[in-house]
Design a protein around this motif. Structure first.
Motif, short mmCIF file in Angstrom:
data_model
loop_
_atom_site.label_atom_id
_atom_site.label_comp_id
_atom_site.label_asym_id
_atom_site.label_seq_id
_atom_site.Cartn_x
_atom_site.Cartn_y
_atom_site.Cartn_z
N ALA A 127 0.84 -1.21 0.00
CA ALA A 127 0.00 0.00 0.00
C ALA A 127 0.87 1.25 0.00
O ALA A 127 0.61 2.21 -0.74
CB ALA A 127 -0.92 0.00 1.22
N VAL A 128 1.92 1.25 0.81
CA VAL A 128 2.83 2.40 0.87
C VAL A 128 3.63 2.51 -0.42
O VAL A 128 3.73 3.60 -1.01
CB VAL A 128 3.77 2.27 2.08
N ALA A 129 4.21 1.39 -0.87
CA ALA A 129 5.05 1.41 -2.07
C ALA A 129 4.25 1.83 -3.30
O ALA A 129 4.72 2.63 -4.12
CB ALA A 129 5.67 0.04 -2.30
N ASP A 130 3.03 1.30 -3.43
CA ASP A 130 2.20 1.61 -4.59
C ASP A 130 1.78 3.08 -4.58
O ASP A 130 1.82 3.76 -5.62
CB ASP A 130 0.97 0.71 -4.58
N SER A 131 1.39 3.58 -3.41
CA SER A 131 0.97 4.98 -3.31
C SER A 131 2.13 5.92 -3.61
O SER A 131 1.97 6.91 -4.33
CB SER A 131 0.42 5.27 -1.92
N PHE A 132 3.30 5.60 -3.07
CA PHE A 132 4.47 6.45 -3.29
C PHE A 132 4.79 6.53 -4.78
O PHE A 132 5.00 7.63 -5.32
CB PHE A 132 5.67 5.89 -2.52
N ASP A 133 4.81 5.38 -5.45
CA ASP A 133 5.14 5.39 -6.87
C ASP A 133 4.05 6.08 -7.69
O ASP A 133 4.34 6.76 -8.69
CB ASP A 133 5.34 3.97 -7.39
N ALA A 134 2.79 5.93 -7.27
CA ALA A 134 1.69 6.58 -7.98
C ALA A 134 1.81 8.10 -7.90
O ALA A 134 1.53 8.82 -8.87
CB ALA A 134 0.35 6.13 -7.40
N TYR B 76 -4.53 10.51 -15.70
CA TYR B 76 -5.36 11.53 -15.06
C TYR B 76 -4.56 12.55 -14.25
O TYR B 76 -5.13 13.43 -13.62
CB TYR B 76 -6.40 10.86 -14.14
N LYS B 77 -3.19 12.44 -14.21
CA LYS B 77 -2.39 13.36 -13.40
C LYS B 77 -0.95 13.42 -13.87
O LYS B 77 -0.47 12.50 -14.54
CB LYS B 77 -2.39 12.93 -11.92
N ASP B 78 -0.25 14.49 -13.51
CA ASP B 78 1.17 14.61 -13.78
C ASP B 78 1.97 14.06 -12.61
O ASP B 78 1.44 13.89 -11.50
CB ASP B 78 1.54 16.09 -14.00
N ALA B 79 3.24 13.79 -12.82
CA ALA B 79 4.11 13.33 -11.75
C ALA B 79 4.36 14.46 -10.75
O ALA B 79 4.48 15.63 -11.14
CB ALA B 79 5.44 12.84 -12.32
N LEU B 80 4.43 14.14 -9.47
CA LEU B 80 4.68 15.11 -8.41
C LEU B 80 6.07 14.87 -7.82
O LEU B 80 6.62 13.76 -7.92
CB LEU B 80 3.61 15.00 -7.33
N PRO B 81 6.66 15.88 -7.15
CA PRO B 81 8.03 15.76 -6.62
C PRO B 81 8.12 14.70 -5.51
O PRO B 81 7.15 14.39 -4.82
CB PRO B 81 8.32 17.15 -6.07
N LEU B 82 9.35 14.18 -5.32
CA LEU B 82 9.59 13.20 -4.27
C LEU B 82 9.25 13.75 -2.89
O LEU B 82 8.69 13.04 -2.05
CB LEU B 82 11.06 12.75 -4.30
N ASP B 83 9.63 15.02 -2.64
CA ASP B 83 9.35 15.61 -1.32
C ASP B 83 7.86 15.58 -1.01
O ASP B 83 7.46 15.31 0.13
CB ASP B 83 9.86 17.06 -1.27
N TYR B 84 7.06 15.85 -2.02
CA TYR B 84 5.61 15.83 -1.82
C TYR B 84 5.15 14.42 -1.45
O TYR B 84 4.29 14.24 -0.58
CB TYR B 84 4.90 16.30 -3.09
N ALA B 85 5.74 13.41 -2.12
CA ALA B 85 5.35 12.02 -1.86
C ALA B 85 5.69 11.63 -0.42
O ALA B 85 4.87 11.01 0.27
CB ALA B 85 6.06 11.09 -2.84
N PHE B 86 6.90 11.98 0.04
CA PHE B 86 7.29 11.65 1.42
C PHE B 86 6.35 12.34 2.42
O PHE B 86 5.93 11.74 3.41
CB PHE B 86 8.73 12.09 1.68
N GLU B 87 6.02 13.60 2.17
CA GLU B 87 5.13 14.33 3.07
C GLU B 87 3.74 13.71 3.09
O GLU B 87 3.10 13.61 4.15
CB GLU B 87 5.03 15.80 2.62
N ASP B 88 3.24 13.30 1.93
CA ASP B 88 1.91 12.71 1.85
C ASP B 88 1.84 11.39 2.62
O ASP B 88 0.87 11.14 3.35
CB ASP B 88 1.54 12.48 0.38
#
Length: 329
Positions: A289-296, A303-315
């Protein structure tokens, strides 16, 4: 003519028997102890061994036992001056075929040899069949090993192909499955799982979305937010994946089935398909669940553009305790 080996450390006794055997027309090989006898048997074919019991270096009982271990096709007649029943029992247990008392009665020796030579064909046939069976087993073993190697390669190739099936419809790079597998392996290792569990999770994780092959393209590839009806259909990819992967004898595919079913469950019970919560969610499902969400988050989707790594860690950090296990921070 048959060849007889005489094994005796007493030179005079050995020479006496050797002369008589030559007189009878037999070929003769001499040895002074059990070790020398074994060395010569390795190189010289012999039909009958006349083996003294008491000898230095290696006695007759040990040598006879070794002869039987090595499957030399010979009849062993034990020569002994002993009347000790225990020694005779040991000689028989070691594989001796008969016993002769020293000093040897030459007429008796001649008769025993004639009988022994009738038996030697049994040992030769036994030796031949053992060699044939051993060779057949060796070839079979090599064939099995080759098939195992081929099947191992086939299994790994099938894993790879299966992992890509859903991604050929959903991910332009076809690398999402591999990234999720790698991330899942890293998380599993950080959590202190065994090397076997880490490897199995890393191999199983890329199957998490295989159920998407059962989702229509109009929904799977829609470049906009799904409506409620479409979303309910999309959520079925978890159960479809489970049905595809479950029931396997492979521990990897069994983990993959669990992952496919539970990787959208959430810590607070708000996930799907079963609304599991906290540790009712299998650990492998929590990890993916964590790995899939992070990569998504960090990948481009229809339906979306890629977001920065920092944003992924914060989310991920923000949703720990609601979506994800808070102890995995």
């Amino acid at each position: 003519m048959a060849r007889i080996m005489v094994v005796d450390d007493e030179v005079s006794s050995r020479s006496f028997i050797v002369k008589y055997l030559k007189y009878l027309g037999y070929g003769v090989v001499e040895a002074a102890n059990g070790k020398e006898a074994l060395d010569k048997l390795e190189k010289i074919p012999v039909d009958v061994v006349l083996m003294d019991i008491s000898m230095p270096v290696m006695d007759g009982i040990e040598a006879t036992r070794e002869i039987r271990e090595r499957n030399y096709p010979v009849v062993v007649l034990m020569l002994t001056a002993l009347t000790d029943e225990k020694a005779m029992d040991e000689a028989a247990g070691a594989g001796a075929d008969d016993l002769l008392t020293k000093p040897v009665n030459l007429k008796e020796l001649e008769t025993r040899l004639k009988l022994a030579l009738k038996v030697v064909n049994f040992y030769k046939s036994k030796r031949y069949f053992q060699m044939v069976i051993f060779e057949d087993l060796r070839q079979l073993n090599e064939t099995v090993k080759e098939l195992q190697q081929r099947n191992e390669q086939l299994i790994m190739e099938l894993f790879t192909k299966l992992q890509l099936i859903s991604e050929y419809r959903d991910d332009e790079t076809h690398e999402h499955t591999l990234r999720v597998g790698w991330l899942a392996g890293q998380l599993a290792e950080k959590l202190g799982l065994s090397a076997v569990d880490v490897a199995e999770i890393e191999f199983a994780a890329p199957f998490h979305d295989i159920g998407k092959i059962g989702i229509p393209d109009r929904i799977l590839l829609k470049p906009a937010k799904l409506d409620d009806e479409e979303w309910e259909i999309m959520k079925k990819h978890t159960t479809i994946g489970y049905e595809i992967l479950s029931g396997s004898s492979s521990s990897i595919l069994e983990k993959a089935a669990t992952i496919a079913l539970t990787h959208h469950e959430r810590w607070d019970g708000s996930g799907y398909p079963e609304g599991l919560s906290e540790n009712d969610i299998p650990l492998e499902g929590q990890i993916i669940a964590v790995a899939d969400s992070f990569d998504a988050i960090v990948s481009k989707r229809p339906y979306k553009d890629a977001l920065p790594l920092d944003y992924a860690f914060e989310d991920i950090e923000k949703k720990a305790g609601s979506w994800y296990n808070p102890e995995g921070r």
